[in-house]
Enzyme design. Structure first.
Site, short mmCIF file in Angstrom:
data_model
loop_
_atom_site.label_atom_id
_atom_site.label_comp_id
_atom_site.label_asym_id
_atom_site.label_seq_id
_atom_site.Cartn_x
_atom_site.Cartn_y
_atom_site.Cartn_z
N LYS A 108 -60.73 -4.03 84.91
CA LYS A 108 -60.71 -3.10 83.65
C LYS A 108 -61.66 -1.82 84.24
O LYS A 108 -61.07 -0.84 83.80
CB LYS A 108 -61.37 -3.73 82.65
CG LYS A 108 -60.78 -5.01 82.05
CD LYS A 108 -61.58 -5.69 80.79
CE LYS A 108 -63.02 -6.18 81.21
NZ LYS A 108 -62.80 -7.45 82.19
N ARG A 153 -65.83 -7.31 72.35
CA ARG A 153 -65.80 -8.57 73.08
C ARG A 153 -65.83 -9.63 72.32
O ARG A 153 -65.56 -10.82 72.57
CB ARG A 153 -66.90 -8.64 74.11
CG ARG A 153 -66.87 -7.81 75.37
CD ARG A 153 -67.70 -8.14 76.48
NE ARG A 153 -67.30 -7.51 77.65
CZ ARG A 153 -68.13 -7.50 78.76
NH1 ARG A 153 -69.27 -8.11 78.77
NH2 ARG A 153 -67.77 -7.01 79.74
N ARG A 166 -66.89 -9.52 95.21
CA ARG A 166 -67.69 -8.65 94.77
C ARG A 166 -69.07 -9.26 94.61
O ARG A 166 -70.02 -8.43 94.94
CB ARG A 166 -67.34 -8.34 93.17
CG ARG A 166 -67.92 -7.05 92.58
CD ARG A 166 -67.19 -6.39 91.43
NE ARG A 166 -67.39 -7.49 90.26
CZ ARG A 166 -66.92 -7.34 88.99
NH1 ARG A 166 -65.94 -6.30 88.93
NH2 ARG A 166 -67.20 -8.31 87.83
N ARG A 197 -73.22 -7.06 91.45
CA ARG A 197 -73.70 -7.20 90.26
C ARG A 197 -74.21 -8.94 90.26
O ARG A 197 -73.50 -9.72 90.73
CB ARG A 197 -72.48 -7.37 89.24
CG ARG A 197 -72.11 -6.12 88.88
CD ARG A 197 -70.80 -5.83 87.85
NE ARG A 197 -70.77 -6.75 86.93
CZ ARG A 197 -69.68 -6.65 86.24
NH1 ARG A 197 -68.83 -5.68 86.10
NH2 ARG A 197 -69.58 -7.73 85.47
N ARG A 233 -68.52 -17.31 82.85
CA ARG A 233 -67.95 -16.16 82.33
C ARG A 233 -66.68 -16.26 81.88
O ARG A 233 -66.36 -15.85 80.79
CB ARG A 233 -68.02 -14.94 83.42
CG ARG A 233 -69.59 -14.48 83.87
CD ARG A 233 -69.54 -13.47 84.81
NE ARG A 233 -68.98 -12.06 84.51
CZ ARG A 233 -68.65 -11.09 85.21
NH1 ARG A 233 -68.62 -11.44 86.53
NH2 ARG A 233 -67.93 -10.19 84.70
#
Length: 195
Positions: free
Chosen positions: A13, A85, A124, A130, A141
């Site tokens: 995104k 969200r 990532r 992150r 998540r």
């Protein structure tokens, strides 16, 4: 153009918003980045929540987004990444748009298989970008996304706003698919708003 991006963690995104933001010349408003940028003294509890893959409180996010959308660069349009969200956020945002005599043009649903998503997030996480990409938080998540954010697709499908995008390919090919979906050629034309 006012566009919401919806997709599971790792769907791309933020990346696609950045590319489209440059093409459309409208701001990319990523609530995740805004929350992570909060000063520790004002957002310590929120940092702990999002670092573990949980959502910030609806009321806090709604206020933060309303203040951001009131800024001058958002008046001609924006790309929302990470908002809404939850159903509470989506309903409140509908009300805010209606009160301002505005509407969304599109909701872009980025679709990627679970295997690809997990690999992207692990990579990532290894790069250290992150805290919420740490392996112990990835499945949490996904669980939260499926329980609280994925149902928003039905909310927006009822408004005929959802455009499904296969986001499993390369960044450039996904961007091209998005531009095609919006009837937008960056070299030749302007995007077509939803009527």
């Amino acid at each position: 153009m006012r566009i919401v991006f919806i997709g599971p963690p790792g769907a791309g995104k933020g990346t696609q918003c950045e590319l489209l933001s440059k093409a459309l010349n409208v701001p990319h408003i990523g609530t995740g980045g805004m929350l992570r940028a909060l000063e520790p003294e004002s957002g310590e509890q929120i940092h702990v929540r999002i670092d573990r893959g949980h959502f910030a409180p609806d009321e806090f996010v709604l206020q933060m987004v309303a203040e951001r959308l009131a800024q001058s660069d958002s008046q001609m349009g924006y790309l929302l990444d990470g908002f809404p969200r939850t159903q509470v956020q989506a309903s409140a945002f509908d009300d805010q748009l209606m009160a301002a005599s505005l509407k969304l043009d599109h909701v872009l649903h980025l679709q990627v298989s679970a295997d690809v998503l997990i690999e992207r997030l692990r990579k990532r996480g290894e790069e250290g970008n992150r805290a919420d990409d740490a392996e112990e938080f990835i499945r949490e998540r996904f669980r939260i996304y499926e329980a609280r954010t994925a149902p928003l697709l039905d909310h927006y499908r009822s408004q005929e706003l959802v455009r499904d995008i296969d986001a499993s390919d390369s960044e450039s090919l996904v961007h091209a698919s998005i531009c095609e979906c919006l009837n937008f050629n960056p070299m030749l034309s302007k995007p077509v708003a939803n009527d």
